[in-house]
Design an enzyme around this catalytic site. Structure first.
Site, PDB file in Angstrom:
ATOM      1  N   ASP A   1       0.716  -1.116  -0.190  1.00 27.71           N
ATOM      2  CA  ASP A   1       0.129  -0.201  -0.128  1.00 27.71           C
ATOM      3  C   ASP A   1       1.088   1.332  -0.025  1.00 27.71           C
ATOM      4  O   ASP A   1       1.953   1.223   0.402  1.00 27.71           O
ATOM      5  CB  ASP A   1      -0.759   0.006   1.165  1.00 27.71           C
ATOM      6  CG  ASP A   1      -2.013   0.926   0.946  1.00 27.71           C
ATOM      7  OD1 ASP A   1      -2.731   1.152   1.840  1.00 27.71           O
ATOM      8  OD2 ASP A   1      -2.131   1.527  -0.212  1.00 27.71           O
TER       9      ASP A   1
ATOM     10  N   ASP B   1      -7.962  -7.793   0.962  1.00 27.21           N
ATOM     11  CA  ASP B   1      -6.927  -7.910   2.058  1.00 27.21           C
ATOM     12  C   ASP B   1      -7.853  -7.340   3.507  1.00 27.21           C
ATOM     13  O   ASP B   1      -8.615  -6.619   3.386  1.00 27.21           O
ATOM     14  CB  ASP B   1      -5.962  -6.876   2.014  1.00 27.21           C
ATOM     15  CG  ASP B   1      -6.206  -5.377   2.436  1.00 27.21           C
ATOM     16  OD1 ASP B   1      -6.899  -4.799   1.747  1.00 27.21           O
ATOM     17  OD2 ASP B   1      -6.134  -5.291   3.611  1.00 27.21           O
TER      18      ASP B   1
END
Ligand SMILES: Nc1nc2c(CCc3ccccc3)c3nc[nH]c3cc2c(=O)[nH]1
Length: 373
Positions: free
Chosen positions: A93, A267
């Site tokens: 990320d 996720d």
């Protein structure tokens, strides 16, 4: 287009897709669940056990790793895969989301985000360009654009400001992405709870030559029906030929619902975080091991599981470990939870492939209700 990264849809069942993402470090079977490995570790698990549980890909975090041990240090040591001994794909990320939820004294402007480390108070600046540079230093296989995820509920004008900023950051991220064989960069849809804004964001990103597109700005506390409503609005405007990643989702029920709406990648910290807090996810629903009802129960969490943690240890033993605060309790429950999530994804993939997703979901839900305890 970067050669070496490719996504294929192998089967569909209504809007659901069963597919695979091929990368030089390995193939990701979709729908996929990606265990979170924030600080270069899936907490309380050996990477061998993460792999044995069935995971094809892990998640890493720019925010945590830039602060400690540092992106340049990890690069000097051979990159994140070498550092944590995980040779398969890693998605990282971009850091903006974590800055807004973890850092102190954050300032956000056109250039990026300025913040103080929650670890030692040191000051940092993260721009779209620096985030992509950090992800390249880490050796990330799938890199996320820097974006701004607004907290919900928020005004339409606030959602619009953040969505437009995120689109400008998408352009800047895509421009500096270092094309390497097999590496990919994903854009992130924003727009809060506004259908108009989410459609505009999705359409704009679809035209920016990303390798995949994530749906962001959700799993931030909104009710499930709002999350699903935004998915139904957004997914049809995402290219069918590219992977769709719903960030931060979610509980098993959320994942099942999102798969039926055309999402490929997920996720969530739930399986790992719940494991550390004595909560087990099983095919028969959740089991709260701290509860006294388990103190004399000789049965394992799930005798049918292929995961030793779920199959070979009694609930009584797990109850004891949790009550005693033993580290092994966290390890076993984390492993059992990650394995259950992977088993659920494998079931979803097989059901889509066989054109029987609705039946599989009905069977799965029936089992969940049976065993909440
Ligand atoms: N960049 C970004 N990340 C999000 C995350 C973190 C997912 C993540 C990726 C990799 C490692 C850890 C976490 C979200 N988690 C819940 N909701 C979320 C929304 C966003 C979002 O809108 N943008």
């Amino acid at each position: 287009m970067t050669q070496g990264f490719s996504f294929s849809v192998l089967a569909t069942d209504d809007l659901a897709r069963q597919g695979e993402i091929v990368t030089p470090r390995g193939t990701i079977r979709t729908p996929a669940f990606m265990p979170v490995g924030t600080a270069a570790t899936v907490k309380a698990m050996f990477v061998e056990d993460v792999r044995a549980a069935g995971a094809d890909i892990l998640l890493g975090n720019v925010y945590h790793l830039m602060l400690r041990p540092g992106a340049e240090r990890i690069a000097r040591l051979g990159g994140l895969h070498e550092f944590m001994r995980w040779p398969y794909p890693i998605l990282t990320d971009s850091g903006g989301f974590q800055v807004m939820s973890l850092a102190k004294l954050r300032k956000l402007d056109e250039s990026g985000v300025t913040f103080q480390s929650h670890i030692d108070g040191s000051r940092h600046h993260l721009s779209p360009e620096r985030s992509m540079e950090i992800q390249d230093l880490l050796g990330s296989d799938i890199q996320m654009q820097l974006d701004e995820c607004v907290r919900l509920p928020c005004s339409e004008s606030e959602a619009e400001r953040a969505m437009r900023l995120s689109l400008r950051w998408a352009e800047r991220s895509r421009k500096v992405f270092r094309e390497r064989p097999g590496r990919a960069v994903f854009g992130i849809v924003q727009g809060g709870e506004s259908k108009r804004l989410r459609i505009e964001s999705a359409q704009a990103l679809a035209g920016m030559d990303f390798h995949g597109i994530a749906v962001g700005g959700l799993a931030v506390g909104e009710p499930q029906d709002v999350m699903l409503d935004m998915l139904e609005t957004t997914a049809p405007h995402l290219p069918e030929s590219k992977p769709r990643y719903l960030m931060g989702v979610g509980a098993p029920d959320d994942i099942v619902e999102a798969v039926t709406r055309g999402i490929d990648m997920f996720d969530c910290v739930m399986p790992t975080r719940a494991g550390r807090h004595g909560l087990a996810y099983t095919r028969h629903g959740r089991v709260t091991l701290r509860n006294a009802r388990h103190a004399d129960d000789p049965r394992p969490l799930d005798a049918q599981s292929s995961c030793p943690a779920a199959r070979d240890y009694s609930r009584a033993y797990l109850h004891h470990l949790v009550k005693a605060g033993e580290i092994l309790g966290m390890m076993l429950l984390t492993q059992a939870n990650v394995a259950y999530y992977q088993e659920l994804m494998a079931g979803l993939r097989a059901a889509i492939g066989a054109g029987r997703l609705a039946d599989f979901i009905a069977e799965t839900r029936a089992n969940w209700i049976e065993g909440e305890s």
